[in-house]
Design a protein around this motif. Structure first.
Motif, PDB file in Angstrom:
ATOM      1  N   GLY A 316      -3.808  49.901 106.859  1.00  0.00           N
ATOM      2  CA  GLY A 316      -2.406  49.939 106.446  1.00  0.00           C
ATOM      3  C   GLY A 316      -2.119  50.941 105.345  1.00  0.00           C
ATOM      4  O   GLY A 316      -1.002  51.488 105.270  1.00  0.00           O
ATOM      5  N   HIS A 317      -3.122  51.215 104.494  1.00  0.00           N
ATOM      6  CA  HIS A 317      -2.910  52.171 103.403  1.00  0.00           C
ATOM      7  C   HIS A 317      -2.747  53.595 103.912  1.00  0.00           C
ATOM      8  O   HIS A 317      -2.359  54.491 103.146  1.00  0.00           O
ATOM      9  CB  HIS A 317      -4.075  52.106 102.403  1.00  0.00           C
ATOM     10  CG  HIS A 317      -5.404  52.427 103.014  1.00  0.00           C
ATOM     11  ND1 HIS A 317      -6.069  51.576 103.857  1.00  0.00           N
ATOM     12  CD2 HIS A 317      -6.193  53.530 102.895  1.00  0.00           C
ATOM     13  CE1 HIS A 317      -7.211  52.122 104.236  1.00  0.00           C
ATOM     14  NE2 HIS A 317      -7.301  53.302 103.670  1.00  0.00           N
ATOM     15  N   GLU A 321       4.643  55.955 103.487  1.00  0.00           N
ATOM     16  CA  GLU A 321       5.019  55.083 102.368  1.00  0.00           C
ATOM     17  C   GLU A 321       6.020  54.010 102.784  1.00  0.00           C
ATOM     18  O   GLU A 321       5.890  52.842 102.386  1.00  0.00           O
ATOM     19  CB  GLU A 321       5.588  55.920 101.224  1.00  0.00           C
ATOM     20  CG  GLU A 321       5.945  55.098  99.995  1.00  0.00           C
ATOM     21  CD  GLU A 321       6.424  55.946  98.846  1.00  0.00           C
ATOM     22  OE1 GLU A 321       6.803  55.383  97.807  1.00  0.00           O
ATOM     23  OE2 GLU A 321       6.420  57.191  98.987  1.00  0.00           O
ATOM     24  N   ASP A 323       6.494  52.622 105.659  1.00  0.00           N
ATOM     25  CA  ASP A 323       5.820  51.613 106.484  1.00  0.00           C
ATOM     26  C   ASP A 323       4.886  50.756 105.636  1.00  0.00           C
ATOM     27  O   ASP A 323       4.768  49.547 105.874  1.00  0.00           O
ATOM     28  CB  ASP A 323       5.037  52.285 107.609  1.00  0.00           C
ATOM     29  CG  ASP A 323       5.940  52.985 108.605  1.00  0.00           C
ATOM     30  OD1 ASP A 323       6.522  52.305 109.457  1.00  0.00           O
ATOM     31  OD2 ASP A 323       6.073  54.217 108.504  1.00  0.00           O
ATOM     32  N   ARG A 324       4.203  51.379 104.660  1.00  0.00           N
ATOM     33  CA  ARG A 324       3.335  50.606 103.770  1.00  0.00           C
ATOM     34  C   ARG A 324       4.133  49.568 103.001  1.00  0.00           C
ATOM     35  O   ARG A 324       3.707  48.418 102.852  1.00  0.00           O
ATOM     36  CB  ARG A 324       2.604  51.537 102.786  1.00  0.00           C
ATOM     37  CG  ARG A 324       1.562  52.432 103.394  1.00  0.00           C
ATOM     38  CD  ARG A 324       0.591  52.931 102.339  1.00  0.00           C
ATOM     39  NE  ARG A 324       1.253  53.558 101.206  1.00  0.00           N
ATOM     40  CZ  ARG A 324       1.569  54.851 101.141  1.00  0.00           C
ATOM     41  NH1 ARG A 324       1.299  55.648 102.174  1.00  0.00           N
ATOM     42  NH2 ARG A 324       2.138  55.352 100.064  1.00  0.00           N
ATOM     43  N   THR A 325       5.294  49.985 102.506  1.00  0.00           N
ATOM     44  CA  THR A 325       6.139  49.066 101.748  1.00  0.00           C
ATOM     45  C   THR A 325       6.592  47.907 102.620  1.00  0.00           C
ATOM     46  O   THR A 325       6.545  46.742 102.202  1.00  0.00           O
ATOM     47  CB  THR A 325       7.362  49.809 101.185  1.00  0.00           C
ATOM     48  OG1 THR A 325       6.918  50.860 100.327  1.00  0.00           O
ATOM     49  CG2 THR A 325       8.266  48.865 100.405  1.00  0.00           C
ATOM     50  N   ARG A 328       3.575  45.570 103.296  1.00  0.00           N
ATOM     51  CA  ARG A 328       3.266  44.712 102.153  1.00  0.00           C
ATOM     52  C   ARG A 328       4.308  43.606 101.997  1.00  0.00           C
ATOM     53  O   ARG A 328       3.965  42.457 101.697  1.00  0.00           O
ATOM     54  CB  ARG A 328       3.189  45.548 100.864  1.00  0.00           C
ATOM     55  CG  ARG A 328       1.924  46.377 100.742  1.00  0.00           C
ATOM     56  CD  ARG A 328       1.766  46.896  99.322  1.00  0.00           C
ATOM     57  NE  ARG A 328       2.866  47.787  98.960  1.00  0.00           N
ATOM     58  CZ  ARG A 328       2.842  49.109  99.111  1.00  0.00           C
ATOM     59  NH1 ARG A 328       1.775  49.687  99.643  1.00  0.00           N
ATOM     60  NH2 ARG A 328       3.861  49.849  98.738  1.00  0.00           N
TER      61      ARG A 328
END
Length: 395
Positions: A316-317, A321, A323-325, A328
């Motif tokens: 996921g990292h 950005e 999509d990462r947010t 999370r």
């Protein structure tokens, strides 16, 4: 006490290699191995890139040093455990290991996510040292529970170790002594699990895709497996095409690129988990029954989509950005709902304890489902459900 790298402590100032390892470990855990360069590590340590090579031959060597040092410290703590019986020996051993992971919580993430990037010789040595840790723990468990066969004792032992490693998956923290005590208690509960306790049959896997979608689904499955085995950055579109029996450029007919494939895998698992929550909420059952539904659906999801789940949690990292947010945010909301249901089914004075238990339960299922020696067990679904209940609800 432990140094930040997990290396065995020595009097005086930590060795320079251990200091550099501590810095690298933090960067690897935060950004991912492939997103960290030798120059990044050196800069964080106030060195030039060439200066770091005086201590390590490269980035792989830094990762190997960190993992081997952590395993060495764990082995050293176990060597000092001398209980009067098997039960006391196990309690002492897991208390000592809990102290190690609380002092250095990133180790679990590095162990799960980054050890696949080791050089072959280092990877072999890491496996050997991990076995040296697991073997005496398995033997002690069999002494305490002689009814267990070697495979069952191994399953429970590695499940208990996953409980300890789970603290790298979240930021919930308790005072140090309380945290160590809680992790030890959950690990020991895991070891006491009756693996025959859950007998509910598995749900049927999701229906197969239509023929129109078959090629797209094949590419998604292949890419997820490659991401799991090699890591996102080590996989090319040519690798994906070759594994699917087609030319690399042809993959672009179905997906815009590797990021699109990873986004699709993450979205697929997120939607499945969201559906599981929606179904549990719609059932309108008491908390204990709702928890049963959540446990069944989570285990089935992980077993039905092992490669996609691995990509979802481990890669996921590497998403953009935005999509990462979003990822999370969903993961936090998902864990929060589980904690609410668990807290209602098995009340505890401290809500942080419930959250720790929830993340530990996820880690046990995720880790054991991905471990080759356990993946073909005919009753694995039932066993994983029993383990989740033991982690979540046992006093």
């Amino acid at each position: 006490m432990s140094s930040p790298t997990g290396a065995v402590s020595r009097p005086g100032k930590p060795a320079r290699r251990d200091q550099l390892g501590a810095i690298a470990a933090g960067l690897f855990a935060r950004d991912g191995y492939h997103n960290v360069s030798v120059q990044d590590i050196a800069a964080a340590a106030g060195l030039s890139g060439p200066a770091l090579y005086r201590h390590f031959r490269g980035k792989q060597a830094v990762l190997a040093h960190v993992l081997l040092a952590g395993l060495d410290e764990a082995k050293l703590t176990l060597d000092g455990c001398t209980g009067s019986d098997a039960g006391e020996e196990l309690a002492q051993a897991y208390a000592q290991l809990a102290a190690v992971v609380v002092a250095w919580p990133e180790f679990g993430m590095l162990w799960r996510r980054e050890r696949r990037h080791l050089a072959q010789d280092d990877a072999s040595e890491v496996r050997k040292r991990a076995v040296r840790i697991g073997t005496p723990l398995i033997r002690a468990l069999q002494n305490q529970r002689p009814e267990l066969g070697p495979a069952e004792a191994s399953l429970l032992t590695w499940g208990a170790l996953s409980v300890l490693g789970s603290i790298s998956d979240h930021r919930v923290r308790l005072p140090r002594a309380a945290f160590e005590k809680l992790l030890t208690a959950i690990a020991l509960n895991t070891l006491a699990t009756d693996l025959t306790a859950a007998s509910t049959p598995r749900h049927s896997p999701a229906s197969a895709p239509s023929l129109l979608d078959a090629r797209r689904e094949q590419l998604l499955a292949v890419s997820a497996r490659l991401f799991r085995d090699r890591g996102f950055h080590a996989v090319t579109m040519e690798h994906i095409g070759a594994a699917a029996g087609m030319a690399g450029p042809s993959v672009y007919t179905h997906f815009a690129g590797k990021v699109d494939l990873l986004q699709t895998a993450a979205n697929r698992i997120r939607e499945r988990l969201r559906q599981n929550v929606t179904a549990a909420q719609a059932a309108g059952l008491p908390a204990s029954d709702t928890l049963d539904l959540l446990v069944i659906s989570y285990v089935d999801t992980v077993l039905d989509y092992r490669d996609l789940v691995a990509a979802y949690f481990a890669e996921g990292h590497n998403l953009p950005e935005r999509d990462r947010t979003e990822l999370r945010r969903f993961q936090q909301a998902f864990a929060t709902y589980w904690a609410e249901v668990t807290g209602a089914a098995a009340p505890t004075p401290d809500p942080r304890e419930v959250k720790v238990r929830v993340h530990a339960a996820f880690a046990v299922v995720n880790d054991l489902a991905q471990t080759g020696q356990f993946s073909s067990r005919p009753a694995l679904a039932s066993e994983l459900r029993a383990l989740m209940h033991a982690v979540l609800t046992r006093a």
